[in-house]
Enzyme design. Structure first.
Site, mmCIF file in Angstrom:
data_model
loop_
_atom_site.group_PDB
_atom_site.id
_atom_site.type_symbol
_atom_site.label_atom_id
_atom_site.label_comp_id
_atom_site.label_asym_id
_atom_site.label_seq_id
_atom_site.Cartn_x
_atom_site.Cartn_y
_atom_site.Cartn_z
ATOM 1 N N HIS A 63 0.855 -1.182 0.000
ATOM 2 C CA HIS A 63 0.000 0.000 0.000
ATOM 3 C C HIS A 63 0.893 1.235 0.000
ATOM 4 O O HIS A 63 1.870 1.303 0.755
ATOM 5 C CB HIS A 63 -0.858 0.060 1.272
ATOM 6 C CG HIS A 63 -1.918 -0.981 1.326
ATOM 7 N ND1 HIS A 63 -3.216 -0.717 0.980
ATOM 8 C CD2 HIS A 63 -1.872 -2.283 1.687
ATOM 9 C CE1 HIS A 63 -3.936 -1.809 1.130
ATOM 10 N NE2 HIS A 63 -3.147 -2.779 1.555
ATOM 11 N N TYR A 127 -20.765 21.724 -0.499
ATOM 12 C CA TYR A 127 -20.044 22.979 -0.775
ATOM 13 C C TYR A 127 -20.478 23.555 -2.119
ATOM 14 O O TYR A 127 -20.756 24.742 -2.243
ATOM 15 C CB TYR A 127 -18.537 22.719 -0.753
ATOM 16 C CG TYR A 127 -17.706 23.900 -1.179
ATOM 17 C CD1 TYR A 127 -17.436 24.940 -0.292
ATOM 18 C CD2 TYR A 127 -17.192 23.993 -2.463
ATOM 19 C CE1 TYR A 127 -16.673 26.034 -0.678
ATOM 20 C CE2 TYR A 127 -16.434 25.075 -2.865
ATOM 21 C CZ TYR A 127 -16.176 26.091 -1.965
ATOM 22 O OH TYR A 127 -15.437 27.172 -2.351
#
Length: 148
Positions: A63, A127
């Site tokens: 990862h 937003y």
């Protein structure tokens, strides 16, 4: 660490979570090769416009949390990391080649996801909806991306 990148005409904060499985999901990574992988990634970040914010691994996959500039596509970023890391790991740990027949370190696939520091999908949608006067906002499209 995850600061904005300032360029001449833009300011960005592009973070990617990338997961690369090893070929055949073979458990070829250990503590020694894990340290080498970290060192290789530091070297990559010194040569290219990207920063590894976190690297973690299990024996059969890795990862990465990576910050990059907008001129570098995700596929270019993946290709760069995979090719340089594999080449250097094979040089520094030739024993890994014994576990991975065929000469490839990674599978051809990968997982990639964008990571937002300042808001998730719902926060960003809210937003956008609240820009200007709320009663003037007209939603013209809302759909999940579909690939055919």
């Amino acid at each position: 660490m995850d600061e904005h990148i300032y360029k001449r005409h833009n300011k960005t904060l592009l973070l990617y979570h990338l997961v690369f499985p090893l070929k055949y999901r073979r458990g070829a990574l250990n503590s020694s090769s894990g340290v080498s992988l970290k060192d290789i990634c530091v070297e990559i970040s010194e040569r290219y416009e990207l920063q590894f914010l976190e690297i973690g691994y299990e024996s059969d996959h890795v990862h990465f949390l990576v910050q990059a500039v907008p001129s570098m596509s995700v596929s270019k970023l993946v290709t760069l990391i995979k090719s340089l890391a594999a080449r250097e790991l094979f040089k520094r740990h030739p024993e890994i080649k014994q576990l991975l027949w065929g000469g490839n370190f990674w599978t051809s696939g990968y997982y990639a996801n964008t990571v937002g520091k300042y808001g998730n999908k719902d926060v960003i949608r809210k937003y956008i909806e609240n820009q200007g006067k709320e009663n003037e906002y007209q939603k013209v499209h809302l759909e999940q991306l579909r690939l055919f």
